[in-house]
Scaffold this motif. Structure first.
Motif, PDB file in Angstrom:
ATOM      1  N   MET A 133       0.792  -1.097   0.109  1.00 39.31           N
ATOM      2  CA  MET A 133       0.200  -0.214   0.062  1.00 39.31           C
ATOM      3  C   MET A 133       0.931   1.296  -0.369  1.00 39.31           C
ATOM      4  O   MET A 133       0.795   2.239  -1.002  1.00 39.31           O
ATOM      5  CB  MET A 133      -1.059  -0.249   1.495  1.00 39.31           C
ATOM      6  N   ALA A 134       2.112   1.570   0.862  1.00 36.83           N
ATOM      7  CA  ALA A 134       2.834   2.624   0.770  1.00 36.83           C
ATOM      8  C   ALA A 134       3.760   2.451  -1.076  1.00 36.83           C
ATOM      9  O   ALA A 134       3.288   3.302  -1.128  1.00 36.83           O
ATOM     10  CB  ALA A 134       3.944   2.535   1.247  1.00 36.83           C
ATOM     11  N   LEU A 135       3.493   1.487  -1.736  1.00 34.54           N
ATOM     12  CA  LEU A 135       4.423   1.296  -2.888  1.00 34.54           C
ATOM     13  C   LEU A 135       3.031   2.044  -3.517  1.00 34.54           C
ATOM     14  O   LEU A 135       3.217   3.061  -4.600  1.00 34.54           O
ATOM     15  CB  LEU A 135       4.374   0.374  -3.720  1.00 34.54           C
ATOM     16  N   TYR A 136       1.971   1.734  -3.503  1.00 31.06           N
ATOM     17  CA  TYR A 136       0.858   2.000  -4.034  1.00 31.06           C
ATOM     18  C   TYR A 136       0.840   3.774  -3.898  1.00 31.06           C
ATOM     19  O   TYR A 136       0.384   4.196  -5.302  1.00 31.06           O
ATOM     20  CB  TYR A 136      -0.259   0.781  -4.559  1.00 31.06           C
ATOM     21  N   SER A 137       0.380   4.412  -2.355  1.00 27.59           N
ATOM     22  CA  SER A 137       0.968   4.983  -2.583  1.00 27.59           C
ATOM     23  C   SER A 137       1.806   6.618  -3.284  1.00 27.59           C
ATOM     24  O   SER A 137       1.186   7.413  -3.479  1.00 27.59           O
ATOM     25  CB  SER A 137       0.704   5.866  -0.852  1.00 27.59           C
ATOM     26  N   ILE A 138       2.789   6.339  -3.781  1.00 27.21           N
ATOM     27  CA  ILE A 138       4.186   6.527  -3.928  1.00 27.21           C
ATOM     28  C   ILE A 138       4.207   6.623  -5.337  1.00 27.21           C
ATOM     29  O   ILE A 138       4.887   7.636  -5.858  1.00 27.21           O
ATOM     30  CB  ILE A 138       5.107   5.704  -3.413  1.00 27.21           C
ATOM     31  N   ALA A 139       3.563   5.955  -6.618  1.00 30.33           N
ATOM     32  CA  ALA A 139       2.891   5.739  -7.164  1.00 30.33           C
ATOM     33  C   ALA A 139       2.600   7.675  -7.542  1.00 30.33           C
ATOM     34  O   ALA A 139       2.866   7.835  -8.816  1.00 30.33           O
ATOM     35  CB  ALA A 139       2.149   4.612  -8.140  1.00 30.33           C
ATOM     36  N   PHE A 140       1.514   7.715  -6.652  1.00 28.37           N
ATOM     37  CA  PHE A 140       0.778   9.090  -7.031  1.00 28.37           C
ATOM     38  C   PHE A 140       1.987   9.574  -6.164  1.00 28.37           C
ATOM     39  O   PHE A 140       1.681  10.874  -7.671  1.00 28.37           O
ATOM     40  CB  PHE A 140      -0.650   9.136  -6.712  1.00 28.37           C
ATOM     41  N   SER A 141       2.898   9.854  -6.422  1.00 27.23           N
ATOM     42  CA  SER A 141       3.517  11.080  -5.383  1.00 27.23           C
ATOM     43  C   SER A 141       4.306  10.973  -7.012  1.00 27.23           C
ATOM     44  O   SER A 141       4.542  12.322  -6.531  1.00 27.23           O
ATOM     45  CB  SER A 141       4.055  10.407  -4.209  1.00 27.23           C
ATOM     46  N   ILE A 142       4.617   9.653  -7.284  1.00 20.47           N
ATOM     47  CA  ILE A 142       6.168  10.175  -8.425  1.00 20.47           C
ATOM     48  C   ILE A 142       5.412  11.211  -9.264  1.00 20.47           C
ATOM     49  O   ILE A 142       6.131  11.282 -10.121  1.00 20.47           O
ATOM     50  CB  ILE A 142       6.767   8.926  -8.507  1.00 20.47           C
ATOM     51  N   SER A 143       3.812  10.388  -9.521  1.00 22.22           N
ATOM     52  CA  SER A 143       3.717  11.540 -10.644  1.00 22.22           C
ATOM     53  C   SER A 143       3.407  13.254 -10.684  1.00 22.22           C
ATOM     54  O   SER A 143       2.892  13.849 -11.222  1.00 22.22           O
ATOM     55  CB  SER A 143       1.974  10.880 -10.855  1.00 22.22           C
ATOM     56  N   HIS A 144       3.251  13.215  -9.038  1.00 27.15           N
ATOM     57  CA  HIS A 144       2.876  14.343  -8.014  1.00 27.15           C
ATOM     58  C   HIS A 144       4.430  15.424  -9.070  1.00 27.15           C
ATOM     59  O   HIS A 144       4.475  16.336  -9.155  1.00 27.15           O
ATOM     60  CB  HIS A 144       2.463  14.375  -7.148  1.00 27.15           C
ATOM     61  N   ILE A 145       5.753  14.214  -8.438  1.00 30.07           N
ATOM     62  CA  ILE A 145       6.673  14.924  -8.975  1.00 30.07           C
ATOM     63  C   ILE A 145       6.579  15.502 -10.273  1.00 30.07           C
ATOM     64  O   ILE A 145       7.773  16.643 -10.663  1.00 30.07           O
ATOM     65  CB  ILE A 145       8.032  14.313  -8.900  1.00 30.07           C
ATOM     66  N   PHE A 146       6.513  14.255 -11.468  1.00 31.18           N
ATOM     67  CA  PHE A 146       7.213  14.650 -12.791  1.00 31.18           C
ATOM     68  C   PHE A 146       6.084  15.534 -13.723  1.00 31.18           C
ATOM     69  O   PHE A 146       6.208  16.015 -14.707  1.00 31.18           O
ATOM     70  CB  PHE A 146       7.490  13.190 -13.554  1.00 31.18           C
ATOM     71  N   GLY A 147       4.395  15.113 -12.826  1.00 30.52           N
ATOM     72  CA  GLY A 147       3.093  15.383 -14.072  1.00 30.52           C
ATOM     73  C   GLY A 147       3.469  16.627 -14.012  1.00 30.52           C
ATOM     74  O   GLY A 147       2.903  17.699 -14.960  1.00 30.52           O
ATOM     75  N   HIS A 148       3.074  17.818 -13.086  1.00 30.89           N
ATOM     76  CA  HIS A 148       2.690  18.913 -12.471  1.00 30.89           C
ATOM     77  C   HIS A 148       3.612  19.613 -13.201  1.00 30.89           C
ATOM     78  O   HIS A 148       3.513  20.743 -14.229  1.00 30.89           O
ATOM     79  CB  HIS A 148       2.982  19.514 -11.262  1.00 30.89           C
ATOM     80  N   ASN A 149       5.198  19.644 -13.455  1.00 31.48           N
ATOM     81  CA  ASN A 149       6.481  19.895 -13.699  1.00 31.48           C
ATOM     82  C   ASN A 149       6.055  19.951 -15.740  1.00 31.48           C
ATOM     83  O   ASN A 149       6.199  21.291 -16.258  1.00 31.48           O
ATOM     84  CB  ASN A 149       7.296  19.721 -13.337  1.00 31.48           C
ATOM     85  N   THR A 150       6.423  18.725 -15.925  1.00 28.79           N
ATOM     86  CA  THR A 150       6.439  18.252 -17.398  1.00 28.79           C
ATOM     87  C   THR A 150       5.202  18.752 -18.116  1.00 28.79           C
ATOM     88  O   THR A 150       4.751  19.916 -19.183  1.00 28.79           O
ATOM     89  CB  THR A 150       5.905  16.518 -17.796  1.00 28.79           C
ATOM     90  N   GLY A 151       3.912  19.155 -17.494  1.00 31.72           N
ATOM     91  CA  GLY A 151       2.872  19.572 -17.820  1.00 31.72           C
ATOM     92  C   GLY A 151       2.629  21.428 -18.033  1.00 31.72           C
ATOM     93  O   GLY A 151       2.566  21.480 -19.317  1.00 31.72           O
TER      94      GLY A 151
END
Length: 403
Positions: free
Chosen positions: A344-362
């Motif tokens: 479940m930690a890895l599942y949560s971290i998946a979306f945290s990683i999305s926040h790291i790259f997603g906002h900036n890349t967009g």
């Protein structure tokens, strides 16, 4: 109509009281997190940062989310989900209020990082709480009820947030966020005592199997990173598109974002109840949800008509309603008899990683190539995610037949 109403009510039946209490606390909390959807607008219009600078600031949003998810898992194992959630909510209330005061680039980055670190400590603890309070056969609907509370909060939050901006300015958002987080923490302490939870079995706690050694689960996590990367555009880059391209006010943007929560409140639980009774796998439903989310970006490039934004919002909402509950259910079921904390930690971290790259890349894509190219890119990522999910589905079938 009477049968339809009865069917709607039946979709909520069989869930434990503790899940309802947790949902209510989550509702109070999420109704107050109205700063988040307006963060990109706040940083550009109120603080004067460029979209490129905002992208880097939001990278710290994601870094804080990763840190918080990791610490949340550790704290949940050490002191339990009850104390972890309460501490996160109460400390978040203070940090949300303080976030309005930094002015320069690096202090804002630090503030965003600290807020998200503390706020996202809450997330793994909630997953553990859902697992502790719900029966295995009700996990998907338990997750859906929590999501219903989250999105009902988001339905009211952005609309109220737009009104607060119009009347009291952006500063009012931070105060309301702080007060509601504090209220949610107090309610948690009063209503959801840890004695109400059902202890996990020793096999679920002590079994050495870890998510990091489960190759098929790692493929699934990679897909969740991609899906999160796409989905979070609706809460960072998309509001800029609404404002700059379609000239919507903050209040109108709040109402449009509020449609997401309203649609979910009305339709998600009956939809999940209906889909659970079908013979399709969770991965099949995640594929469907992912492609609908991708199409939501494609359609808004078809015309300059402002009404198309409602169509896009409807499509992404349907995709979200399908993809999130079934992906969460897959993660919970995959963790049965294994180290649930790591899964479940890895599942949560998946979306945290999305926040790291997603906002900036967009933000960088918009700054350099424009909105049309950015939305087409998001659709391409959705297609890639679906291809990986099809591969995963075939591998899972082979795994099942081998056991």
């Amino acid at each position: 109509m009477k049968n339809l109403y009865r069917s709607y009510l039946e979709s909520f039946s069989g869930l434990r009281k503790e899940i309802w209490l947790l949902s209510f606390i989550t509702l109070i909390n999420r109704a107050g997190t109205m700063v988040i959807p307006f963060l990109s607008l706040y940083l550009t219009k109120n603080r004067g940062f460029s979209p490129g600078e905002v992208g880097w600031i939001l990278t710290f949003f994601g870094l804080g989310s990763v840190t918080g998810s990791y610490l949340g898992g550790k704290l949940t194992d050490k002191i339990g989900h009850y104390k972890t959630m309460a501490g996160s909510l109460i400390l978040s209330s203070i940090l949300f209020v303080l976030l309005q005061f930094p002015n320069d680039f690096w202090t804002i980055c630090l503030g965003i990082y600290l807020v998200m670190t503390v706020a996202d400590i809450f997330r793994p603890a909630v997953f553990v709480a859902i697992s502790a309070y719900s029966k295995p056969e009700n996990r998907t609907r338990s997750v859906t009820l929590i999501r219903l509370a989250i999105n009902l909060g988001f339905s009211a939050g952005p609309a109220l947030g737009g009104f607060i901006i119009a009347t009291a300015g952006y500063s009012g958002l931070f105060w309301v966020d702080g007060i509601t987080c504090l209220l949610a923490g107090i309610l948690l302490l009063k209503l959801l005592h840890p004695k109400r939870s059902v202890p996990e079995t020793e096999t679920e706690i002590d079994n050495p199997a870890s998510a990091f050694k489960d190759n098929l689960y790692l493929i699934f996590i990679a897909v969740m990173v991609i899906f999160g990367f796409i989905f979070i555009q609706y809460f960072s880059t998309m509001p800029l598109y609404y404002s700059d391209h379609h000239h919507l006010s903050e209040f109108e943007i709040g109402l449009l974002l509020g449609l997401n929560g309203l649609f979910i409140f009305l339709f998600e639980m009956p939809l999940i109840k209906f889909m659970e009774n079908r013979k399709y796998s969770s991965i099949t439903y995640v594929i469907l949800g992912t492609i609908l989310t991708g199409i939501s970006f494609l359609v808004i490039n078809l015309t300059g008509w402002t009404g198309i934004l409602v169509v896009g919002m409807f499509l992404v909402t349907i995709g979200e309603m399908i993809a999130f509950p079934f992906s969460n259910s897959f993660a919970l079921n995959r963790s049965d008899g294994k180290k649930r904390g790591s899964y479940m930690a890895l599942y949560s971290i998946a979306f945290s990683i999305s926040h790291i790259f997603g906002h900036n890349t967009g933000m960088q894509l918009i700054d350099n190539f424009g909105f049309t190219f950015t939305w087409n890119t998001m659709f391409a990522f959705a297609v890639l995610a679906c291809i990986l999910l099809v591969i995963l589905k075939n591998l899972l079938r082979k795994e099942a037949s081998a056991t």
